[in-house]
Design an enzyme around this catalytic site. Structure first.
Site, PDB file in Angstrom:
ATOM      1  N   SER A  13       0.831  -1.203   0.000  1.00  0.00           N
ATOM      2  CA  SER A  13       0.000   0.000   0.000  1.00  0.00           C
ATOM      3  C   SER A  13       0.869   1.258   0.000  1.00  0.00           C
ATOM      4  O   SER A  13       1.608   1.494  -0.952  1.00  0.00           O
ATOM      5  CB  SER A  13      -0.971  -0.069   1.191  1.00  0.00           C
ATOM      6  OG  SER A  13      -2.001   0.883   1.085  1.00  0.00           O
TER       7      SER A  13
ATOM      8  N   ASP B  40     -10.318  -6.058  -2.595  1.00  0.00           N
ATOM      9  CA  ASP B  40      -9.734  -4.801  -2.116  1.00  0.00           C
ATOM     10  C   ASP B  40     -10.471  -3.594  -2.678  1.00  0.00           C
ATOM     11  O   ASP B  40     -10.550  -3.399  -3.897  1.00  0.00           O
ATOM     12  CB  ASP B  40      -8.252  -4.745  -2.527  1.00  0.00           C
ATOM     13  CG  ASP B  40      -7.481  -3.629  -1.827  1.00  0.00           C
ATOM     14  OD1 ASP B  40      -8.102  -2.839  -1.087  1.00  0.00           O
ATOM     15  OD2 ASP B  40      -6.257  -3.556  -2.031  1.00  0.00           O
TER      16      ASP B  40
ATOM     17  N   HIS C  13      -7.421  -5.935   1.385  1.00  0.00           N
ATOM     18  CA  HIS C  13      -6.262  -5.046   1.239  1.00  0.00           C
ATOM     19  C   HIS C  13      -4.940  -5.628   1.753  1.00  0.00           C
ATOM     20  O   HIS C  13      -3.885  -5.082   1.453  1.00  0.00           O
ATOM     21  CB  HIS C  13      -6.552  -3.730   1.979  1.00  0.00           C
ATOM     22  CG  HIS C  13      -5.576  -2.650   1.692  1.00  0.00           C
ATOM     23  ND1 HIS C  13      -5.286  -2.212   0.409  1.00  0.00           N
ATOM     24  CD2 HIS C  13      -4.787  -1.892   2.522  1.00  0.00           C
ATOM     25  CE1 HIS C  13      -4.381  -1.250   0.468  1.00  0.00           C
ATOM     26  NE2 HIS C  13      -4.063  -1.045   1.736  1.00  0.00           N
TER      27      HIS C  13
END
Length: 318
Positions: A115, A266, A296
């Site tokens: 991320s 996600d 995620h």
């Protein structure tokens, strides 16, 4: 010096650019290749819980986690606010890499970015590709504005059949991004979590992670204030700069083999944006992998699949 025993489990505090930053290094055999993780957020480190989910990974790699400047165990009120910039974090990541390589007498390591950490990783790879065998982009951030828009429309579509649901009412109330009010961002993230597209697809896994943080040796209750303060501090100083990032424009190529891993559910970083970036990217080798039961955090939600995937593909050091 590396201990004579083959396994390793250490916590190490480094001083980088006058700030103290914490590493956790674990592995079954120090002869295994090194894997450095750049955690997500900004300000969401993994040291507090991740060992519970990487037992299998440690059989194949010596895994290095780093609480970034201002995050978790690396949080301090004394950190200069002006140092909380992406360029400082890139420099920190390169210095961490060099320290790890020197400590283990290696010339290269594998790099994973999750991320927010995947944004840092792309910049690091632009500057110092020679330090890395390959890159694993987990929930790869490319353009936060595109990602929010794609997620918003996905949630709207899911809600069309459930007009009376709380998510349906909330998502219609805030309207499409961009949002100027912070409260709209909070409502949006609440909708993402309720739609099972947030940090984890199954909410019980998120509760399990929180339990690991509270009861584990690395953080425990005594260090939760550092985690919470660091999260708030990092978000405050880095979010605006993160929203300026556009990988489609700034990262046309990567000079090492790349593996992109996305969770099918996600909604924080929807796969459609990451996959478009993957398709346009120039790299000596590239692969796209989708984990079907993840949102995620696919490396946490499906740890065995993650470990077997990396061990199967990470052959560049041989």
């Amino acid at each position: 010096m590396i201990p004579e025993k083959r396994s390793i489990a250490i916590m190490k505090e480094l001083t980088i650019d006058k700030t103290k930053q914490t590493l956790m290094i674990n592995g079954a055999d120090v002869k295994n290749p090194l894997l450095l993780f750049l955690h997500g957020g900004p300000g969401t480190p993994q040291i507090g819980y991740v060992r519970h989910y990487q037992k299998e990974l440690e059989q194949h790699f010596t895994v290095v986690h780093w609480d970034q400047r201002g995050s978790g165990l690396s949080y301090s009120k004394r950190i200069p606010h002006h140092s909380m910039t992406i360029s400082h974090f890139i420099s920190d990541a390169i210095q961490v890499t060099q320290w790890v390589l020197d400590h283990f007498s290696k010339t290269k390591l594998y790099l994973a970015g999750h991320s927010w950490g995947s944004v840092l990783a792309l910049h690091v790879l632009q500057q110092r590709p020679e330090l890395y065998y390959a890159y694993y982009g987990i929930s790869q951030v490319v353009n936060p504005h595109y990602e929010e828009s794609a997620a918003y429309h996905s949630i709207r579509e899911m809600c069309d059949a459930k007009r009376a649901s709380i998510v349906s009412k909330a998502i219609r109330f805030i309207g499409a991004p961009p949002w100027e009010k912070d409260i709209y961002h909070h409502i949006y993230r609440f909708c993402v979590e309720l739609s099972r597209g947030g940090f984890t697809h199954h909410h019980r896994q998120a509760l399990s992670i929180f339990f690991q943080m509270l009861t584990g040796n690395e953080y425990g209750i005594k260090n939760m204030h550092k985690f919470l303060n660091g999260h708030r501090f990092s978000k405050k100083h880095l979010t605006d700069e993160l929203y300026l990032f556009n990988g489609f424009e700034s990262i046309p190529f990567i000079r090492v083999p790349c593996f992109f891993i996305s969770g099918r559910h996600d909604l924080i970083v929807p796969a459609e944006i990451s996959k478009q970036f993957y398709q346009e990217l120039e790299a000596p080798e590239k692969h796209w992998l989708q984990f079907e039961n993840s949102a995620h955090t696919p490396h946490i939600e499906e740890p065995s699949l993650f470990a077997s995937t990396l061990s199967r593909h990470a052959l560049h050091h041989l």
